[in-house]
Scaffold this motif. Sequence first.
Motif, PDB file in Angstrom:
ATOM      1  N   PHE A 129     -16.055  10.011 -10.212  1.00  0.00           N
ATOM      2  CA  PHE A 129     -17.476  10.002 -10.599  1.00  0.00           C
ATOM      3  C   PHE A 129     -17.605  10.116 -12.116  1.00  0.00           C
ATOM      4  N   GLU A 130     -16.835  11.037 -12.692  1.00  0.00           N
ATOM      5  CA  GLU A 130     -16.872  11.174 -14.147  1.00  0.00           C
ATOM      6  C   GLU A 130     -16.421   9.893 -14.835  1.00  0.00           C
ATOM      7  N   LEU A 131     -15.334   9.312 -14.347  1.00  0.00           N
ATOM      8  CA  LEU A 131     -14.800   8.106 -14.980  1.00  0.00           C
ATOM      9  C   LEU A 131     -15.770   6.933 -14.872  1.00  0.00           C
ATOM     10  N   MET A 132     -16.418   6.805 -13.719  1.00  0.00           N
ATOM     11  CA  MET A 132     -17.312   5.667 -13.505  1.00  0.00           C
ATOM     12  C   MET A 132     -18.580   5.770 -14.351  1.00  0.00           C
ATOM     13  N   THR A 133     -18.971   6.985 -14.726  1.00  0.00           N
ATOM     14  CA  THR A 133     -20.115   7.120 -15.637  1.00  0.00           C
ATOM     15  C   THR A 133     -19.750   6.708 -17.060  1.00  0.00           C
ATOM     16  N   GLN A 134     -18.456   6.572 -17.318  1.00  0.00           N
ATOM     17  CA  GLN A 134     -17.999   6.286 -18.682  1.00  0.00           C
ATOM     18  C   GLN A 134     -17.552   4.837 -18.867  1.00  0.00           C
ATOM     19  N   CYS A 135     -17.467   4.052 -17.780  1.00  0.00           N
ATOM     20  CA  CYS A 135     -16.988   2.671 -17.893  1.00  0.00           C
ATOM     21  C   CYS A 135     -18.075   1.698 -17.452  1.00  0.00           C
ATOM     22  N   ASP A 136     -17.929   0.440 -17.855  1.00  0.00           N
ATOM     23  CA  ASP A 136     -18.876  -0.612 -17.478  1.00  0.00           C
ATOM     24  C   ASP A 136     -18.330  -1.528 -16.387  1.00  0.00           C
ATOM     25  N   THR A 137     -17.016  -1.707 -16.385  1.00  0.00           N
ATOM     26  CA  THR A 137     -16.367  -2.672 -15.491  1.00  0.00           C
ATOM     27  C   THR A 137     -15.238  -1.993 -14.754  1.00  0.00           C
ATOM     28  N   VAL A 138     -15.077  -2.344 -13.489  1.00  0.00           N
ATOM     29  CA  VAL A 138     -13.957  -1.836 -12.707  1.00  0.00           C
ATOM     30  C   VAL A 138     -13.138  -3.018 -12.190  1.00  0.00           C
ATOM     31  N   TYR A 139     -11.820  -2.949 -12.406  1.00  0.00           N
ATOM     32  CA  TYR A 139     -10.896  -3.964 -11.892  1.00  0.00           C
ATOM     33  C   TYR A 139     -10.468  -3.585 -10.485  1.00  0.00           C
ATOM     34  N   ILE A 140     -10.723  -4.493  -9.540  1.00  0.00           N
ATOM     35  CA  ILE A 140     -10.255  -4.284  -8.173  1.00  0.00           C
ATOM     36  C   ILE A 140      -9.025  -5.156  -7.946  1.00  0.00           C
ATOM     37  N   ASN A 141      -8.201  -4.736  -6.996  1.00  0.00           N
ATOM     38  CA  ASN A 141      -6.923  -5.414  -6.779  1.00  0.00           C
ATOM     39  C   ASN A 141      -6.961  -6.178  -5.458  1.00  0.00           C
ATOM     40  N   THR A 142      -7.093  -7.491  -5.551  1.00  0.00           N
ATOM     41  CA  THR A 142      -7.140  -8.351  -4.370  1.00  0.00           C
ATOM     42  C   THR A 142      -5.869  -9.179  -4.282  1.00  0.00           C
ATOM     43  N   ASN A 143      -5.503  -9.553  -3.069  1.00  0.00           N
ATOM     44  CA  ASN A 143      -4.295 -10.350  -2.851  1.00  0.00           C
ATOM     45  C   ASN A 143      -4.649 -11.829  -2.993  1.00  0.00           C
ATOM     46  N   GLU A 144      -4.233 -12.436  -4.092  1.00  0.00           N
ATOM     47  CA  GLU A 144      -4.543 -13.835  -4.346  1.00  0.00           C
ATOM     48  C   GLU A 144      -3.292 -14.702  -4.411  1.00  0.00           C
ATOM     49  N   HIS A 145      -2.220 -14.229  -3.785  1.00  0.00           N
ATOM     50  CA  HIS A 145      -0.993 -15.028  -3.731  1.00  0.00           C
ATOM     51  C   HIS A 145      -1.249 -16.311  -2.953  1.00  0.00           C
ATOM     52  N   TYR A 146      -0.653 -17.400  -3.421  1.00  0.00           N
ATOM     53  CA  TYR A 146      -0.944 -18.702  -2.818  1.00  0.00           C
ATOM     54  C   TYR A 146      -0.468 -18.821  -1.376  1.00  0.00           C
ATOM     55  N   ARG A 147       0.408 -17.936  -0.925  1.00  0.00           N
ATOM     56  CA  ARG A 147       0.854 -17.966   0.478  1.00  0.00           C
ATOM     57  C   ARG A 147       0.188 -16.875   1.324  1.00  0.00           C
ATOM     58  N   ALA A 148      -0.661 -16.073   0.726  1.00  0.00           N
ATOM     59  CA  ALA A 148      -1.222 -14.922   1.441  1.00  0.00           C
ATOM     60  C   ALA A 148      -2.131 -15.377   2.584  1.00  0.00           C
ATOM     61  N   ASN A 149      -1.997 -14.690   3.711  1.00  0.00           N
ATOM     62  CA  ASN A 149      -2.870 -14.907   4.871  1.00  0.00           C
ATOM     63  C   ASN A 149      -2.972 -13.577   5.612  1.00  0.00           C
ATOM     64  N   VAL A 150      -3.780 -12.664   5.054  1.00  0.00           N
ATOM     65  CA  VAL A 150      -3.840 -11.286   5.540  1.00  0.00           C
ATOM     66  C   VAL A 150      -5.089 -11.102   6.391  1.00  0.00           C
ATOM     67  N   GLU A 151      -4.900 -10.674   7.640  1.00  0.00           N
ATOM     68  CA  GLU A 151      -6.019 -10.484   8.557  1.00  0.00           C
ATOM     69  C   GLU A 151      -6.466  -9.036   8.647  1.00  0.00           C
ATOM     70  N   LEU A 152      -5.558  -8.087   8.452  1.00  0.00           N
ATOM     71  CA  LEU A 152      -5.932  -6.685   8.613  1.00  0.00           C
ATOM     72  C   LEU A 152      -6.510  -6.119   7.319  1.00  0.00           C
ATOM     73  N   GLU A 153      -7.286  -5.067   7.440  1.00  0.00           N
ATOM     74  CA  GLU A 153      -7.865  -4.390   6.286  1.00  0.00           C
ATOM     75  C   GLU A 153      -6.854  -3.388   5.735  1.00  0.00           C
ATOM     76  N   THR A 154      -6.532  -3.523   4.481  1.00  0.00           N
ATOM     77  CA  THR A 154      -5.544  -2.656   3.855  1.00  0.00           C
ATOM     78  C   THR A 154      -6.212  -1.414   3.257  1.00  0.00           C
ATOM     79  N   ARG A 155      -5.392  -0.468   2.841  1.00  0.00           N
ATOM     80  CA  ARG A 155      -5.907   0.713   2.141  1.00  0.00           C
ATOM     81  C   ARG A 155      -6.624   0.285   0.858  1.00  0.00           C
ATOM     82  N   GLU A 156      -6.055  -0.695   0.163  1.00  0.00           N
ATOM     83  CA  GLU A 156      -6.700  -1.221  -1.037  1.00  0.00           C
ATOM     84  C   GLU A 156      -8.078  -1.787  -0.710  1.00  0.00           C
TER      85      GLU A 156
END
Length: 430
Positions: free
Chosen positions: A122-149
Amino acid sequence: MKYLPIDSELFIKNRAKFAAQMQPNSLAVFNSNDIYPISADSTLPFAQHRDIFYLSGVDQEESILVIFPDCPKEKHREILFLRETNEHIAVWEGEKLTKESAFKTSGVKTVYWLQDMEKVMFELMTQCDTVYINTNEHYRANVELETREDRYTKWLKEKYPAHSVAKSAPILQRLRSVKEKQEIKLMQKACNITEKGFRRILSFVKPDVWEYEIEAEFMHEFLRNRSKGFAYTPIIASGNNANVLHYIENNKQCKAGDLILFDVAAEYANYSSDLSRTIPVSGKFTDRQKAVYNAVNRVKNEATKMLLPGTDWAEYHVEVGKLMTSELLGLGLLDKADVQNENPEWPAYKKYFMHGTSHHIGLDTHDYGILTDPMQANMVFTVEPGIYIPDEGFGIRLEDDVVIQEQGEPINLMKNIPIEADEIEDIMNS
């Protein structure tokens, strides 16, 4: 972990490279993988998400890394959140990272327990404008389940909807594809372990051995050399099984006169190696088998020479196709009419060599890398041509892992693993 400790300087350097690519006043979050359930209380062995490992060296579940280069508080520019350990956990599950050992592993000075994550975020998010999220964009990726990420990203976007969102994947695709010297050393270790396994089975294989027995010999050698085991599901394909590109049953008996195609390699410290070899069950190739084998080996050797800085991945495959076409003509598998009348979208050689020749390799066997970017020094690629002839009852694939150099030919990390047909026969019959 079975592997020896890795100097935290690698992970410090990797974080610095990532931070340098971030937008001003932004933070990035990376999560470990889940431990995946099977049924009842059974689970799959834990395998760490390669991105958080690349950036921190942390190799346990329920871990979060935050990178916030412009944070007003210096101590919050890098943070690890870890599951709190205690004596009870140590007895029942084994030792987990303490705050001190997490710093030694990662070089991250600020470590909090997970129960403090929401308050600190909460403290960190009040201090930043942008958040980088980590998505799987590998060209062979085919993920059906929801990951922790995925779950964490959903929570973050719902709780802080006014923040701009950016993607970590394009940065990581480029960073991870170019290896540091220490990473190449770890990959060399994985290749050396693979060599030990391959040399072991050269003296083990004989007519009537079973494919799964060979698999067991590989696993024995890998484990005794500090590997967790296979870098990917092993292929041990005798006879016509070799013409199934992803044959993984490994449950057939190897018959005299047949060939065995191996696509088997060890991991070390989460880094992959990727090896293919083809050997004769009886210890000697027939003339026809050897002719095809040597043709594949020639294509591999010439294709390796093309892996230079500036090479375009797609154009490279076109050139390798020309090499293979020439060899198939020489073997009588294609004739000139086949080539003249070929479909440019699926050239004639594809009848016998239908897969790609090279892919990035590193923390993942099919590692990160943007295929439309030119090749660079210190990228590591496989080179794996093959010829598959179901009508003749065998298929041959040969594969090494090579490091592109600033100048000169690539360095073959598998140069000590036997590959010449005569050498393989000599070892098997010694």
